[in-house]
Scaffold this motif. Structure first.
Motif, short mmCIF file in Angstrom:
data_model
loop_
_atom_site.label_atom_id
_atom_site.label_comp_id
_atom_site.label_asym_id
_atom_site.label_seq_id
_atom_site.Cartn_x
_atom_site.Cartn_y
_atom_site.Cartn_z
N VAL A 1 13.83 -1.93 4.77
CA VAL A 1 13.18 -1.32 5.93
C VAL A 1 11.94 -0.59 5.42
N ARG A 2 10.76 -1.05 5.82
CA ARG A 2 9.53 -0.44 5.34
C ARG A 2 9.30 0.90 6.02
N PRO A 3 9.01 1.94 5.24
CA PRO A 3 8.69 3.23 5.86
C PRO A 3 7.27 3.23 6.41
N SER A 4 7.05 3.94 7.47
CA SER A 4 5.69 4.10 7.97
C SER A 4 4.91 5.01 7.03
N GLY A 5 3.60 4.87 7.07
CA GLY A 5 2.78 5.73 6.23
C GLY A 5 2.17 4.99 5.07
N VAL A 6 1.33 5.71 4.33
CA VAL A 6 0.65 5.12 3.19
C VAL A 6 0.98 5.91 1.93
N MET A 7 0.78 5.25 0.81
CA MET A 7 0.98 5.87 -0.50
C MET A 7 -0.36 5.92 -1.22
N PHE A 8 -0.67 7.07 -1.80
CA PHE A 8 -1.91 7.19 -2.56
C PHE A 8 -1.71 6.53 -3.92
N THR A 9 -2.62 5.63 -4.27
CA THR A 9 -2.59 4.94 -5.57
C THR A 9 -3.93 5.14 -6.26
N PRO B 1 -5.51 4.89 -0.84
CA PRO B 1 -4.30 4.80 -0.03
C PRO B 1 -3.95 3.34 0.29
N GLN B 2 -2.67 3.02 0.17
CA GLN B 2 -2.19 1.69 0.52
C GLN B 2 -0.90 1.82 1.33
N GLU B 3 -0.69 0.87 2.22
CA GLU B 3 0.58 0.85 2.96
C GLU B 3 1.73 0.63 1.99
N MET B 4 2.82 1.35 2.20
CA MET B 4 4.00 1.12 1.38
C MET B 4 4.62 -0.21 1.77
N PRO B 5 5.06 -1.00 0.78
CA PRO B 5 5.60 -2.32 1.09
C PRO B 5 7.04 -2.25 1.59
N VAL B 6 7.51 -3.37 2.10
CA VAL B 6 8.93 -3.48 2.43
C VAL B 6 9.71 -3.39 1.12
N PRO B 7 10.69 -2.49 1.03
CA PRO B 7 11.45 -2.38 -0.22
C PRO B 7 12.48 -3.50 -0.35
N ARG B 8 12.97 -3.65 -1.54
CA ARG B 8 14.07 -4.59 -1.79
C ARG B 8 15.40 -3.85 -1.64
N ALA B 9 16.28 -4.41 -0.84
CA ALA B 9 17.60 -3.79 -0.66
C ALA B 9 18.42 -3.96 -1.93
N MET C 1 14.52 13.13 -9.01
CA MET C 1 14.05 12.57 -7.75
C MET C 1 13.81 11.07 -7.90
N HIS C 2 14.67 10.27 -7.30
CA HIS C 2 14.44 8.83 -7.17
C HIS C 2 13.85 8.63 -5.79
N THR C 3 12.61 8.14 -5.71
CA THR C 3 11.93 8.08 -4.43
C THR C 3 12.35 6.89 -3.58
N GLY C 4 13.05 5.91 -4.15
CA GLY C 4 13.49 4.78 -3.36
C GLY C 4 12.33 4.04 -2.73
N ARG C 5 12.35 3.90 -1.41
CA ARG C 5 11.32 3.11 -0.71
C ARG C 5 9.99 3.84 -0.57
N ILE C 6 9.94 5.13 -0.88
CA ILE C 6 8.69 5.89 -0.78
C ILE C 6 7.93 5.71 -2.09
N ALA C 7 7.33 4.53 -2.21
CA ALA C 7 6.73 4.14 -3.48
C ALA C 7 5.78 2.98 -3.26
N HIS C 8 5.04 2.66 -4.30
CA HIS C 8 4.17 1.49 -4.30
C HIS C 8 4.18 0.90 -5.72
N PRO C 9 4.20 -0.42 -5.84
CA PRO C 9 4.25 -1.02 -7.19
C PRO C 9 3.12 -0.56 -8.10
N ASP C 10 1.95 -0.24 -7.55
CA ASP C 10 0.83 0.18 -8.39
C ASP C 10 1.10 1.50 -9.10
N ASN C 11 2.08 2.26 -8.63
CA ASN C 11 2.34 3.59 -9.21
C ASN C 11 3.46 3.60 -10.23
N THR C 12 4.09 2.46 -10.48
CA THR C 12 5.25 2.42 -11.36
C THR C 12 4.91 1.72 -12.67
#
Length: 354
Positions: free
Chosen positions: A122-130, A134-142, A99-110
């Motif tokens: 494209v930033r996904p809506s929702g938050v990520m638990f860290t 909980p923190q908003e997921m950032p805009v990912p890098r394409a 499972m590669h989560t792609g944009r469903i991630a947060h830098p604090d978890n990696t």
């Protein structure tokens, strides 16, 4: 009853047709190495026809959640080997879900704390638990076009690592809004190169990953999970009736071990995918009672069925169903993270009870 008849999925022989679906439990070491609790949890469930592990990252970029396991370092391989050895000693069969989560991630978890990667920025809506809440997921890098082959190779390397760790095979996670699903979906994938736009372009990444994994470990030990029209993780799909048959048509010649479908209610699409898939179809009819799921085996719609929470809460689910014993109720408050409670302490039947 077809549920209890043996079958095979690719190179894997199954004693019956009730398998355990992948379920994230967030109980590995911080570096992604499986724990002793992980070994106990999976070994307790070795009577399932097949265990599909929780989503396991194929690379540091692939991690989205806290305390999820990896399968790309020597330490990961050694840790998983203790799990697979124990499951096999208990008579079970186990495949790892990549499972590669792609944009469903947060830098604090990696491990590297970098911006998540995705098909498009494209930033996904929702938050990520860290670890800090909980923190908003950032805009990912394409991903740059030239980087994609490297991501494909991460899946290949992880599959090779899985076989080195003693797994019976690999399930590629192409569902539930994670990286492969992001490429398939036009709302997450806004690319203008050969990986975006048309259906043929949006299925390209999935096809390349599957071919790379099958080429590395053999098609007979490679499965793929898909979830057509599943909106989870901010996915929108407008063309499932065209896209998923095209993907199945592209992959059918490989003769993979199985296709694992999460059925969201589109019976016409399910019938088309069943008709177009040449090998085993593993079906997860999410939310349906067990007898309804088992009926899909009797009609030939499915070759194997998967269950999630029922297997989570009942380490001896097959014997309970065979004997009509009562089932333990799952406790959702302990699904994610924590210790042995709600993980390895669900009771099995006493020997005298079956």
């Amino acid at each position: 009853m077809t549920l209890w008849t043996p079958t095979t999925v690719g190179a894997i022989e199954l004693p019956h047709r009730l398998a355990m679906a992948p379920m994230t439990r967030d109980r590995s070491h911080a570096d992604g190495v499986p724990t002793d609790l992980n070994r106990e949890y999976y070994t307790q469930r070795a009577s399932m026809a097949l265990i599909v592990t929780e989503g396991t990252q194929p690379s540091a970029d692939g991690q989205g959640y806290l305390l999820t396991p990896g399968i790309y370092t020597a330490a990961h391989i050694d840790g998983w080997r203790t799990v697979t050895d124990a499951v096999h000693a208990a008579g079970g069969r186990i495949v790892v879900q990549l499972m590669h989560t792609g944009r469903i991630a947060h830098p604090d978890n990696t491990p590297h704390h970098r911006q998540p990667v995705a098909p498009s920025a494209v930033r996904p809506s929702g938050v990520m638990f860290t670890a800090t809440g909980p923190q908003e997921m950032p805009v990912p890098r394409a991903l740059e076009t030239g980087e994609i082959a490297g991501v494909v190779d991460e899946f290949r390397h992880a599959a090779a690592s899985a076989i080195a760790a003693g797994f019976d095979g690999v399930e590629i996670h192409g569902a539930n809004g994670y990286l492969i699903h992001q490429f398939l979906s036009s709302n997450a994938n806004q690319r203008t190169d050969g990986y975006g736009g048309s259906v043929a372009n949006r299925i390209r990444f999935a096809v390349e990953v599957v071919r790379a994994v099958a080429g590395e470990i053999g098609a007979a030990r490679t499965g793929l999970r898909l979830s057509p029209a599943n909106p989870y993780n901010d996915i929108t799909e407008y063309d499932t009736a065209e896209l998923y048959p095209a993907l199945v048509d592209a992959l059918a010649p490989l003769n993979l071990a199985y296709l694992h479908l999460i059925h969201a209610g589109d019976d016409d699409l399910l019938g088309k995918l069943r008709a177009g898939w040449p090998t085993a179809l593993v079906l997860n009819r999410a939310g349906a009672p067990l007898d309804r799921r088992a009926a899909d085996l009797d009609t030939g719609l499915a070759d194997v069925i998967t269950v999630g929470a029922a297997a989570l809460a009942n380490p001896d689910l097959p014997v309970r169903l065979r004997t009509g014993a009562a089932l333990n109720e799952p406790d959702p408050s302990t699904f994610y993270g924590g210790d042995h409670r709600g993980y390895t302490d669900y009771p099995a039947l006493a020997p005298a009870d079956h």
